[in-house]
Design an enzyme around this catalytic site. Structure first.
Site, PDB file in Angstrom:
ATOM      1  N   ASP A   1       0.814  -1.215   0.000  1.00 53.33           N
ATOM      2  CA  ASP A   1       0.000   0.000   0.000  1.00 53.33           C
ATOM      3  C   ASP A   1       0.852   1.271   0.000  1.00 53.33           C
ATOM      4  OD1 ASP A   1      -2.225  -1.725   0.260  1.00 53.33           O
ATOM      5  OD2 ASP A   1      -1.936  -1.763   2.426  1.00 53.33           O
TER       6      ASP A   1
ATOM      7  N   HIS B   1      -4.471  -1.863  -6.208  1.00 55.25           N
ATOM      8  CA  HIS B   1      -3.832  -0.627  -6.661  1.00 55.25           C
ATOM      9  C   HIS B   1      -4.920   0.389  -6.964  1.00 55.25           C
ATOM     10  CE1 HIS B   1       0.174  -2.159  -6.850  1.00 55.25           C
ATOM     11  NE2 HIS B   1      -0.125  -3.096  -7.721  1.00 55.25           N
TER      12      HIS B   1
HETATM   13  P1  IMP Z   1      -2.643 -12.798   2.107  1.00 56.34           P
HETATM   14  O1  IMP Z   1      -1.602 -12.322   1.140  1.00 56.34           O
HETATM   15  O2  IMP Z   1      -4.045 -12.474   1.668  1.00 56.34           O
HETATM   16  O3  IMP Z   1      -2.442 -14.228   2.471  1.00 56.34           O
HETATM   17  O4  IMP Z   1      -2.448 -11.986   3.477  1.00 56.34           O
HETATM   18  C1  IMP Z   1      -1.296 -12.137   4.291  1.00 56.34           C
HETATM   19  C2  IMP Z   1      -0.904 -10.803   4.918  1.00 56.34           C
HETATM   20  O5  IMP Z   1      -0.484  -9.907   3.903  1.00 56.34           O
HETATM   21  C3  IMP Z   1      -2.044 -10.102   5.658  1.00 56.34           C
HETATM   22  O6  IMP Z   1      -1.473  -9.395   6.743  1.00 56.34           O
HETATM   23  C4  IMP Z   1      -2.575  -9.115   4.630  1.00 56.34           C
HETATM   24  O7  IMP Z   1      -3.219  -8.004   5.224  1.00 56.34           O
HETATM   25  C5  IMP Z   1      -1.277  -8.715   3.948  1.00 56.34           C
HETATM   26  N1  IMP Z   1      -1.458  -8.275   2.565  1.00 56.34           N
HETATM   27  C6  IMP Z   1      -1.637  -9.050   1.474  1.00 56.34           C
HETATM   28  N2  IMP Z   1      -1.734  -8.294   0.368  1.00 56.34           N
HETATM   29  C7  IMP Z   1      -1.605  -7.026   0.761  1.00 56.34           C
HETATM   30  C8  IMP Z   1      -1.570  -5.781   0.057  1.00 56.34           C
HETATM   31  O8  IMP Z   1      -1.658  -5.704  -1.167  1.00 56.34           O
HETATM   32  N3  IMP Z   1      -1.412  -4.667   0.837  1.00 56.34           N
HETATM   33  C9  IMP Z   1      -1.251  -4.718   2.177  1.00 56.34           C
HETATM   34  N4  IMP Z   1      -1.252  -5.857   2.868  1.00 56.34           N
HETATM   35  C10 IMP Z   1      -1.427  -7.006   2.172  1.00 56.34           C
END
Ligand code: IMP
Length: 455
Positions: free
Chosen positions: A15, A51
């Protein structure tokens, strides 16, 4: 004319605002050599990303959010999906369709034949595990963990080549059989589940089939043809499966250097830019050593509209953590840094973390287990700047504030030297500490609201 060869990677927990710079790089590419093609290619992650772009149009700014598609969709660039992505065809196609009123994607999509497919059962398994007893990660519930497990298990990986082939139904049956124990326990495997999944995907497979590519060869053609190539990271370095905050991380390799072997490209003349929000944010579980659990944190969340593009969850905000950035810069082998959101904090003292107290001793090394940090160590000097006159509401970029617009324009025209001295000093001290030069500072969400520094 040197074509654009740039990679953008998040230096923290995602982010950071990578999409905006990919978009600006595409614009530069267009000015530099409009006769050349432009491609934005993703090397990791999937629909867990979000995004947000603010695109100028005759009707004013338009907000455009992508999850599965590279941001180049919004800029009429070619789009590449690398083999280490988590490819969700439903989400990808619906984004293409949503964008088609504004942008034409025909003939511009290249999907690696090797990329694995993320299915409904991955999403459901992710949600099931997260809601179960015991430790959860706070995932986006997009299916990422279960997807990458299947990739690593190999026989449960359905590649894009499998997906668009006639064998797909048989192969999916085998995969569901191999996974039947857990799928049944989670209540996912019901009678006719296989048929339902196939029915959802049949029209999508037909539409996407023509985009199947041996991507590593196509990327070389872009390279050798002098075309513009922009590599886009999803998530951020602190979420990397090995270098992130284990186990509160994602399941893919987020640092930009992974892009090169994955896409079959030489690192060569590519520049890697680390994108850093001036204050870090984090969604999901896991500690944040410099958490701003105070009025400043609240101000950031409100001013900057810090809510996840994917899940809408409130992002926790913190004080700048230069020690962590220094590590991320090294991991990514960065050539330059883009700092974002300096417009969202003003009139407050910004303290900067340059180390941690662990076992009573101060170190600038980030430990694997963040709970070992007794307290963050902040450098003595703090920074306070003011970019705008009066309090201004920055939470909704779609509402144009004329005063802000004119002040932004003055900084863009005046360049880095026109910034308030405290902001300039912040950037220079930051660069000296992290060992890498800030190439640009973003002062607004829209394309072009960026102050570049002389290289
Ligand atoms: P997952 O990738 O959905 O398995 O999530 C694992 C961790 O990564 C969690 O803490 C999510 O909040 C974080 N996360 C995954 N994708 C993003 C992103 O695009 N931005 C911020 N945090 C992310």
């Amino acid at each position: 004319m040197n074509p654009i060869r740039e990679a953008y990677v998040g230096l923290s927990w995602g982010d950071e605002g990578k999409g905006k710079f990919v978009d600006e790089a595409l614009e530069r590419a267009q000015l530099l050599a409009p006769e050349k093609r432009r491609i934005v290619v993703r090397y990791q992650g999937g629909p867990n990303a979000g995004h947000t772009l603010y695109i100028s149009s005759a009707a004013g700014l338009i907000k455009f959010v992508t999850h599965s598609s590279p941001t180049g969709l919004a800029c009429n660039a070619d789009l590449g999906i690398g083999p280490n992505c988590a490819f969700d065809p439903e989400s990808f196609l619906s984004e293409l369709k949503q964008g088609q009123e504004l942008f034409d994607y025909q003939g511009r999509v290249l999907i690696s034949e090797r990329v694995g497919i993320l299915f409904d059962y991955h999403r459901k398994l992710d949600a099931w595990r997260e809601s179960g007893e015991g430790r959860s990660i706070g995932t986006t519930k997009s299916g990422i963990g279960p997807f990458y497990e299947d990739n690593a298990r190999r026989l449960t990986r359905v590649t894009f080549a499998d997906y668009v082939s006639d064998n797909f139904p048989d192969l999916l049956r085998e995969v569901l059989n191999a996974k039947s124990m857990e799928l049944s326990a989670a209540g996912i495997l019901k009678p006719r589940y296989l048929e339902e999944v196939i029915a959802v995907h049949d029209p999508i497979r037909r539409e996407l089939k023509e985009f199947k590519e041996r991507l590593e060869y196509r990327m070389l053609e872009y390279l050798e043809g002098g075309h513009h190539i922009i590599i886009e990271g999803a998530q951020g370095t602190e979420l990397d499966v090995d270098m992130g905050t284990i186990p509160d991380q994602t399941s893919s390799h987020t640092p930009a250097p992974h892009a090169f072997p994955s896409l079959g490209l030489p690192r060569g003349e590519f520049k890697i830019y680390g994108v850093e929000k001036v204050y870090p944010t984090r969604v999901g579980n896991g500690l944040m050593p410099t958490l701003a659990d105070d009025a400043i944190g609240d101000m950031i969340t409100k001013n900057a509209g810090e809510f996840g593009a994917k899940t809408g969850r409130k992002r926790r905000a913190g004080y700048p953590n230069w020690a962590a950035i220094k590590r991320a810069v090294r991991i990514n082998d960065c050539d330059g840094i883009y700092i974002t959101r300096v417009d969202c904090i003003q009139d407050v003292d910004i303290k900067v973390c340059t180390g941690f107290q662990i076992d009573g001793k101060v170190t600038d090394e980030v430990p694997l287990d963040l709970s070992q940090i007794e307290k963050p160590v902040y450098q003595e000097r703090t920074y306070q700047w003011k970019l705008w006159d009066g309090p201004r509401d920055l939470s909704n970029p779609l509402v144009v504030d004329q005063v802000l617009k004119e002040q932004r324009e003055r900084y863009i025209q005046g360049g880095f030297d026109s910034f308030p001295p405290a902001l300039r000093e912040y950037v220079m001290d930051h660069d000296a500490y992290v060992g890498c030069k800030t190439a640009a500072v973003s002062i607004g969400p829209a394309r072009g609201e960026t102050v570049r520094r002389e290289q």
